[in-house]
Each structure stands twice: as C-alpha cells, then as structure tokens.
Design a protein around this motif. Structure first.
Motif, PDB file in Angstrom:
ATOM      1  N   ASP A 393       2.614   0.914  14.396  1.00  0.00           N
ATOM      2  CA  ASP A 393       2.720   1.222  15.247  1.00  0.00           C
ATOM      3  C   ASP A 393       4.337   2.720  15.093  1.00  0.00           C
ATOM      4  O   ASP A 393       5.693   1.978  14.133  1.00  0.00           O
ATOM      5  CB  ASP A 393       3.904   0.710  16.385  1.00  0.00           C
ATOM      6  N   LEU A 394       4.187   4.073  15.278  1.00  0.00           N
ATOM      7  CA  LEU A 394       5.060   5.549  14.751  1.00  0.00           C
ATOM      8  C   LEU A 394       5.578   5.569  15.910  1.00  0.00           C
ATOM      9  O   LEU A 394       6.059   6.392  16.203  1.00  0.00           O
ATOM     10  CB  LEU A 394       3.983   6.036  14.821  1.00  0.00           C
ATOM     11  N   THR A 395       6.156   4.515  16.762  1.00  0.00           N
ATOM     12  CA  THR A 395       6.586   5.145  17.859  1.00  0.00           C
ATOM     13  C   THR A 395       8.048   4.558  17.976  1.00  0.00           C
ATOM     14  O   THR A 395       9.034   4.618  18.532  1.00  0.00           O
ATOM     15  CB  THR A 395       6.094   4.593  19.607  1.00  0.00           C
ATOM     16  N   GLY A 396       8.239   3.724  16.982  1.00  0.00           N
ATOM     17  CA  GLY A 396       9.494   3.242  16.939  1.00  0.00           C
ATOM     18  C   GLY A 396      10.718   3.572  16.640  1.00  0.00           C
ATOM     19  O   GLY A 396      10.477   4.647  15.441  1.00  0.00           O
ATOM     20  N   ARG A 397      12.082   3.422  16.742  1.00  0.00           N
ATOM     21  CA  ARG A 397      13.080   4.519  16.215  1.00  0.00           C
ATOM     22  C   ARG A 397      14.215   3.753  16.032  1.00  0.00           C
ATOM     23  O   ARG A 397      13.929   2.292  16.517  1.00  0.00           O
ATOM     24  CB  ARG A 397      13.030   5.293  17.671  1.00  0.00           C
ATOM     25  N   MET A 398      15.087   4.336  15.082  1.00  0.00           N
ATOM     26  CA  MET A 398      16.355   3.633  15.166  1.00  0.00           C
ATOM     27  C   MET A 398      17.662   4.274  16.040  1.00  0.00           C
ATOM     28  O   MET A 398      17.578   5.156  15.967  1.00  0.00           O
ATOM     29  CB  MET A 398      16.907   3.613  13.310  1.00  0.00           C
ATOM     30  N   SER A 399      18.248   2.906  16.037  1.00  0.00           N
ATOM     31  CA  SER A 399      19.504   3.475  16.788  1.00  0.00           C
ATOM     32  C   SER A 399      20.699   4.351  16.720  1.00  0.00           C
ATOM     33  O   SER A 399      20.563   3.101  15.610  1.00  0.00           O
ATOM     34  CB  SER A 399      19.939   2.328  18.004  1.00  0.00           C
ATOM     35  N   GLY A 414      11.720   9.961   8.689  1.00  0.00           N
ATOM     36  CA  GLY A 414      10.703   9.876   8.017  1.00  0.00           C
ATOM     37  C   GLY A 414       9.701   9.241   9.365  1.00  0.00           C
ATOM     38  O   GLY A 414       8.431  10.172   8.816  1.00  0.00           O
ATOM     39  N   ILE A 415       9.884   8.617  10.141  1.00  0.00           N
ATOM     40  CA  ILE A 415       8.433   8.085  10.216  1.00  0.00           C
ATOM     41  C   ILE A 415       7.961   8.618  11.475  1.00  0.00           C
ATOM     42  O   ILE A 415       7.555   9.250  11.725  1.00  0.00           O
ATOM     43  CB  ILE A 415       9.246   7.052  11.783  1.00  0.00           C
ATOM     44  N   ILE A 416       9.244   9.638  11.985  1.00  0.00           N
ATOM     45  CA  ILE A 416       7.819  11.082  12.717  1.00  0.00           C
ATOM     46  C   ILE A 416       7.362  12.619  12.079  1.00  0.00           C
ATOM     47  O   ILE A 416       6.718  12.282  11.505  1.00  0.00           O
ATOM     48  CB  ILE A 416       9.596  12.032  13.449  1.00  0.00           C
ATOM     49  N   SER A 417       7.878  12.763  10.906  1.00  0.00           N
ATOM     50  CA  SER A 417       7.761  13.196   9.984  1.00  0.00           C
ATOM     51  C   SER A 417       5.818  12.383   8.867  1.00  0.00           C
ATOM     52  O   SER A 417       4.864  13.648   9.691  1.00  0.00           O
ATOM     53  CB  SER A 417       8.048  13.028   8.366  1.00  0.00           C
ATOM     54  N   THR A 418       5.966  10.925   9.212  1.00  0.00           N
ATOM     55  CA  THR A 418       4.957  10.676   9.128  1.00  0.00           C
ATOM     56  C   THR A 418       3.623  10.615  10.152  1.00  0.00           C
ATOM     57  O   THR A 418       2.451  11.225   9.992  1.00  0.00           O
ATOM     58  CB  THR A 418       4.967   9.529   8.617  1.00  0.00           C
ATOM     59  N   GLY A 419       4.383  10.669  11.405  1.00  0.00           N
ATOM     60  CA  GLY A 419       3.632  10.663  12.701  1.00  0.00           C
ATOM     61  C   GLY A 419       2.812  11.874  12.626  1.00  0.00           C
ATOM     62  O   GLY A 419       1.665  12.305  13.110  1.00  0.00           O
ATOM     63  N   GLU A 420       3.914  13.333  12.123  1.00  0.00           N
ATOM     64  CA  GLU A 420       3.423  14.980  12.675  1.00  0.00           C
ATOM     65  C   GLU A 420       1.979  15.284  11.257  1.00  0.00           C
ATOM     66  O   GLU A 420       0.849  15.434  11.494  1.00  0.00           O
ATOM     67  CB  GLU A 420       4.589  15.954  11.814  1.00  0.00           C
ATOM     68  N   LEU A 421       2.545  14.448  10.059  1.00  0.00           N
ATOM     69  CA  LEU A 421       1.483  14.246   8.706  1.00  0.00           C
ATOM     70  C   LEU A 421       0.106  13.754   9.779  1.00  0.00           C
ATOM     71  O   LEU A 421      -0.937  14.077   9.038  1.00  0.00           O
ATOM     72  CB  LEU A 421       1.761  13.440   7.957  1.00  0.00           C
ATOM     73  N   ILE A 422       0.040  12.857   9.898  1.00  0.00           N
ATOM     74  CA  ILE A 422      -0.875  11.885   9.812  1.00  0.00           C
ATOM     75  C   ILE A 422      -2.082  13.063  11.422  1.00  0.00           C
ATOM     76  O   ILE A 422      -2.969  13.202  10.902  1.00  0.00           O
ATOM     77  CB  ILE A 422      -0.957  10.484  10.954  1.00  0.00           C
ATOM     78  N   THR A 423      -1.885  13.257  12.548  1.00  0.00           N
ATOM     79  CA  THR A 423      -1.821  14.010  13.360  1.00  0.00           C
ATOM     80  C   THR A 423      -2.047  15.428  12.793  1.00  0.00           C
ATOM     81  O   THR A 423      -3.016  16.125  12.916  1.00  0.00           O
ATOM     82  CB  THR A 423      -0.310  14.523  14.287  1.00  0.00           C
TER      83      THR A 423
END
Length: 729
Positions: A393-399, A414-423
């Motif tokens: 689940d790469l939709t989670g974010r830190m507050s 880092g999570i956003i970059s990983t999602g973009e990388l997988i896309t």
C-alpha cells in the motif's frame, strides 16, 4: 620507538631538535663551504705560485742575458780574441764566474767554433751556441747533454746523466763586425738557491723536473734534498701531453695538494715539469680546528635552546594541565566546573572554548528531555506507514510533513517516488514486451534472409570455382601468346640488325660511287687539259713549219750565193781557188740544210697527223668519260633508292619490334591480370564458403537470441504480475 606521555617532555624534545637541526645543517654547510673556499683559494694560490716560478725563471734568463752582454763590450776581451790570446780569454772567463752561480762561460768565433772556456778541460759547448743561433733567440731554457754535465761534478745527481740549464749568448763585435760569441750557462740540477728562494716567497714546496726526474727541489728526506726520484706515471703522462696536472699527489709518503706545469725548451720541446705543492696535513689540521670551534659554538647554542625549551614548555604545559583537570571533572558529570586560564594566547582561547562547550552541553541535555515524548509519537507513525508499504500500500502518508527538512516530509517523498518508479516500471515492461515481440519477428525474417544468403553464397562459390578453371585455361593460352610475342620481338631485333648492316653497306656504296664520280671528273679534266695541250702543240708545230720554210728559203738563197761565189772564184783564177772551196762547202751545207728541212717538214706533218688523231681520241675519251659519269650517277641514284628503301624497311621493322614489345608487355600484363583474377576468384570462392559458414553460425546465433527473447518475455510477464500487487492510487 620512544613515546613521550607528557606534553612538556615532547615540547622540550621538539625544541632541542628544532635547535639542533639548524645548527647541524648550518655547521655542515659552513664546513663544506669553507672547505670548498679553502680548496679554491689553495688552487688559486698554487696557480699563482706556478706563474711566479715561470716568471722567476724568465727573470733568471733575462738576468743571465744582461750579464753576458757586459764582457762582450770590453776592449780586453775584443783584443784577446783578435790577438788569438787563448790564455787571456780563458783568464777573463774564469774571472767572470767567480762569485756567481754561472757554471759555464765560453767564447766561440763568429762561425760558432770553440775558442776557450772557464773549465780546465776546455769543455766544448759550441753546439749550444749554434742551437741558440739557429733558434733566433739569444737566451732560453734548454736540456744539457750527458757529455756536458760530466764536466760539472758539483751538479751531478746519482742516476741522472743529463741536465737542464739557462743559457745566453751575446755577440762580440769590433767596429760593428761580429768576431765571436760569449756563452753563459747556469745549471739547474741541484741548484737549491732558486727553489728555496721561491719557497721563501710562496711558503709552498717547489720542484723542477727533467722529464719525470726531480733535479732540484725544496722537499727534504732525512735532511737531504729529495732529488733523483721520479713522479707518478699519471702526472708525467698528463704533462707530457701538454696539460697541467691539478690534484693530489703522494710525495715521500706524504700527501700534497699540487699543480704540475709542463716545462718547454727554447724550441718549444717538452723537457720536464714545474711543481708547486703544499702538504695536505696543514689543510687537514686547519679544518679540524675549525670543526672543533664549530662544535663548541653548536653545543653552546644547544644548551641555550634547552633552557628556552624548559621555559616555554612550562608556560604551555601548565594551562594544558588545567584544561585536562577541567575535562576530567566534566566527564564525571560536574557540568558546573569551568577552567580559568589567563595566558592571553591560544591556550586561553582553548579554555574559553571549553567553557562555552560546557554551557552548550547543559542546554542540549535540557532539550533532549523535552523531545523524548515527541520522538516516541513520530516513531509510532513511521512504523504504521512503513508497515503499509511493506503490504504493497503506497497510498499512506505521514502527517505534519510541511517542513522539507523533517523526517515526515522525507518519508512521504520516498513513498511518492517509489510509487512513481513502479508506475514507470510497468510502462517500461509493456514497452519491453512489445519490443521483444518485434525482435522475435525480425529474427524470423533474419533467419529466412540468412538461408537465402547461404544458398546464394553456395551458388557463388560454384560459379567462382568454374570461373577459376576457365581463367586457368586462359592463363595457359596467354603464356603461349606471351612466348610467341617474345620470339617475334627477338626476330624483329635481328631484322633491325640486318637492316642496319644493309644501310651501312649501301652508305659505303654511295661513298664509293661518289669517289668514282669525283675520279671520273678528274679524268675528264685531265683529258680536257691534254686536248688543249695537244692543240697548242699543233699550233706550235705549224710555227715550226713556218720556221723550216724560212730556213729552206735561206738555204736556197745561200745555194744561189754559193753558186755566184763559185762563178766569181772561177773568174778570179788562182786567187779565187780558196774562195771557190768555201763556196763549194757553203753550197754543200745549204743543200744539207735544205734536205734536213725537208725531213723536218715530213716529221712535222707526221706529228700534226698524230696530234689530230690524238685530239680525236681525247674527244672520244671525254665523251666516254661523260657516259661513265652518267652511268655512275645512275648507280648512285640506285644506291640512294636502296638506302631509302632500307630506311623505310628499318622503320617498319622497328615499328614491328615496338609493337611486338608492346604486345609482349600487354600479354604479360594480361597474364598477370588473369593470374590475379584467378587468385581473386579463388579468394572469392573461399569467401563465399566463409559466408556460408557465417550464415550457418548466424542461424545458430538467431536461434539462441530467440530463446533469450522468450526468456525475456517470461521475465517481463513475471515482473508485471509483481508490480500489479502494488496499490498506488
């Protein structure tokens, strides 16, 4: 390796080393510079002393020359020589040598013949006089023969037969006419006055060598002069070659710093050496004394440096001890302790920095206590978000991720970059799958093309082999044609040679015909001249005929006169008998003359007839000669036509020769080209076979690539399935 624990000890050692190194370096440099300066100064001194020796020798020669001139101007010497008073001359010469170091004085006549000397045996030294005269000099240094030296036991050196001396001659004149010469010789063997005088001026040892043997020296051995000994071979060879020897030498078991200079006689011939040297021990002693003085100065400097080192180390180690004590208390938890240093240098700055650091540490501890609770909350949130990432689940974010420098912002990025990388990975896998399918299609086409190329290469190889066989047959035919062309070229050369011989023979024939024409022309000229001469002879014979007619008339008249005389004599009777006899003789003579004239006329008539015949024959001969000239001209024209025909034939044969040569060359070129084509054909066949082999290898590679492409497709499908499990939106 020695280790020092206290900084004060290190500072003392460092100060000693820092003080000692410059002292050692400066001492060594000073000693080296001083030694170099001493060596340079010593060399300059020795060179100067050597120049002084040469100058003093020249002064001695000049002094001897001046001394020899005085006696030559005294009337007593002149009168003794004029009066041939040998004893008087000898007495005067002995008086000249008394109280001087002149060893030999002699007088010769103007031709150099000996008259008298100061020696008891009247030693003849006219050879020295003649040598000086021939050299064009009146004084100089020269080598003395053993015969001359035998007359002077005082100057003899054991084992040495010859010597070196200073010689001078002066003219003895009377009314401007030279009547003799005065010779003076000063011997240098065992002449210690000169070397001692030079030593007293320079302070250095002095030696004069004859060749490599010492003949005069200031050096002593066991209280005696060190003469009769030899120099080293290296020194002698160097000076013998015309060079000065500059260096060290061992003399009488003692080392010397020396200079050896070559010594030449008045003719410029090498006769020995001049030595100047000083004992090396004197320089060594001076250097040792300087080294001791330098060592004492260095030790004093070292002691002063050690005292300063103790003072400086104490001024540095005491503040450092205070800093050490403060650091130990601070490390034990006494955060209220501060260091007091009032040196106003770097240690003071270090103490201030230490106190400031203590204040900052106290503040940091208070801050850490406040941030512990916030850190626990942050770690719990990070754990939740990262657990979701682990589940795909790469939709989670830190507050609270507004600050770009905060950990929350970095994790979200880092999570956003990983999602973009997988896309992007999914998209690239799709593109890769499409490209792999295209590659498989292209590989199938390449395989089909490779099979076609292999079949074409096989056909080319077969055609090339057939072509090679046909080219070999053509090559054999060209070789035969080349041989025929070469034979034709040889025959053409022989024909050219024969045509050249024919041309030469025809040229010779033309020259012969031309000579014949010239000869016939000359014959024609002779015949013409002969006809003219015969015609002139006919004219002259006519003149003779006229003369004979005149003589005949005179004879007839003489006969008539004789008849009349006979008649008159008959009338005269006895008185005319004698006249009658004369008249009768005259009549007989007239008749004979008349008869002779008639014979002459007959002869002339015959001659005229023969002249006429000869003229006719000459005319006929001239006509025949003209015909011969015409015939020879025709022969000459025939020869010229033959020559022109031969020239044309030669030109044609030469053309044939050149054409056959070109044909031979062309055939050779064609043969080489055919051979080259055959070689190329063979290579082409081999290349076609290699192409066939390469296409087979290409088929194998294409098959392998197909297998790899299949595996790539399989891997791409697996990666795509793995990427599918990530939830990005």
């Amino acid at each position: 390796m020695v280790k020092f624990k206290k900084i004060s000890t290190k500072l003392i050692v460092l100060a000693i080393v820092v003080a000692l190194v410059p002292v050692v370096i400066s001492s060594g440099s000073s000693l080296s510079t001083l030694q170099n300066n001493m060596n340079s100064q010593m060399h300059e001194t020795l060179v100067s002393d050597t120049n002084l020796i040469e100058s003093m020798l020249n002064d001695e020669v000049a002094s001897l020359n001046s001394l020899s001139k005085y006696p030559t101007k005294t009337s007593g010497m002149v009168n003794s020589i004029q009066d041939k008073d040998i004893n008087g001359v000898k007495t005067r010469l002995i008086q000249l040598t008394e109280g001087s170091d002149v060893a030999y004085v002699a007088v010769t006549d103007k031709n150099g013949n000996f008259i008298a000397s100061n020696t008891n045996d009247n030693l003849d030294a006219s050879g020295i006089v003649n040598k000086l005269k021939n050299s064009g000099k009146d004084s100089g240094i020269l080598k003395l023969s053993s015969t001359f030296m035998n007359g002077f036991p005082k100057y003899k050196i054991e084992g040495v037969s010859e010597g070196i001396g200073l010689a001078s001659i002066s003219e003895i004149s009377d009314d401007g006419q030279v009547i003799g010469y005065l010779l003076m010789v000063r011997i240098l063997n065992n002449n210690v006055e000169l070397v001692d005088k030079i030593k007293s001026i320079t302070g250095n040892e002095v030696t004069i060598f004859m060749d490599d043997i010492r003949i005069s020296t200031s050096i002593l051995k066991d209280g005696a002069r060190f003469v009769g000994t030899k120099s080293s071979g290296d020194v002698y060879a160097e000076t013998r070659a015309g060079n000065a020897y500059d260096g060290e030498a061992n003399i009488n078991n003692e080392d010397y710093v020396t200079i050896y200079e070559p010594l030449y006689d008045l003719d410029g011939k090498y006769i020995g050496m001049l030595f100047v040297g000083t004992p090396k021990s004197a320089l060594t002693g001076l250097m040792n004394q300087l080294m001791i003085q330098t060592l004492i100065v260095s030790l004093l400097g070292l002691l002063i440096s050690i005292g300063l080192a103790f003072f400086i180390s104490k001024s540095i180690s005491k503040p450092m001890a205070l800093l050490k004590d403060g650091a130990e208390k601070f490390s034990k938890g006494d955060y209220s302790h501060r260091v007091e240093v009032n040196t106003h240098d770097e240690t003071h700055d270090l103490a201030e920095s230490f106190n400031e650091m203590a204040d900052n540490v106290v503040k940091l501890n208070k801050t850490l206590d406040m941030d512990k609770a916030k850190l626990a909350e942050l770690l719990e949130e990070v754990s939740s978000v990262m657990h979701g990432v682990a589940e795909g689940d790469l939709t989670g974010r830190m507050s609270n991720a507004d600050d770009e420098k905060s950990l929350e912002y970095v994790i979200n990025a880092g999570i956003i970059s990983t999602g973009e990388l997988i896309t992007e990975l999914k998209e690239e896998i799709t593109i890769l799958d499409n490209e792999v399918h295209k590659i498989r299609k292209e590989l199938e086409d390449a395989k089909e093309t490779s099979e076609q190329v292999s079949e074409a290469a096989s056909q080319v190889a077969t055609a090339s082999s057939d072509q090679s066989i046909k080219l070999q047959d053509a090559t054999d035919q060209l070789e035969l044609t080349s041989q025929i062309a070469k034979d034709l070229y040889g025959n053409a050369e022989d024909t050219v040679q024969l045509n050249t011989e024919i041309e030469d023979n025809s040229q010779l024939g033309v020259k012969k015909v031309e000579n014949a024409v010239v000869t016939m022309q000359k014959i024609t000229n002779v015949i013409d001249n002969l006809g003219k001469s015969i015609e002139e002879l006919g004219e002259e014979s006519k003149k003779i005929n006229e003369v004979t007619t005149l003589i005949k008339d005179i004879a007839e008249q003489t006969g008539l006169l004789a008849l009349n005389a006979s008649i008159e004599a008959a009338r005269a009777g006895e008185a005319g008998k004698g006249f009658a006899v004369v008249a009768s003789e005259i009549k007989s003579l007239a008749e004979e003359i008349q008869k002779s004239v008639e014979d002459i006329n007959k002869t002339i008539v015959g001659i005229n007839g023969k002249v006429t015949t000869t003229i006719k024959l000459g005319t006929t001969g001239r006509e025949e000669v003209d015909k011969g000239v015409i015939a020879i001209d025709e022969v000459n024209n025939a020869f010229m036509q033959i020559k022109e025909s031969v020239n044309r034939a030669t030109a044609a044969v030469n053309n044939i020769k050149e054409d056959s040569k070109k044909a031979s060359v062309s055939t050779d070129d064609a043969l080489r080209n055919a051979q080259d084509i055959a070689s190329i054909s063979e290579e082409f066949t081999a290349t076609a076979e290699e192409v066939t082999a390469s296409t087979e290898e290409l088929d194998r590679v294409i098959s392998e690539i197909e297998q790899i492409a299949k595996k790539v497709v399989e891997v791409a499908e697996r990666v795509e399935k793995s990427a599918e499990r990530f939830k990005i939106e």
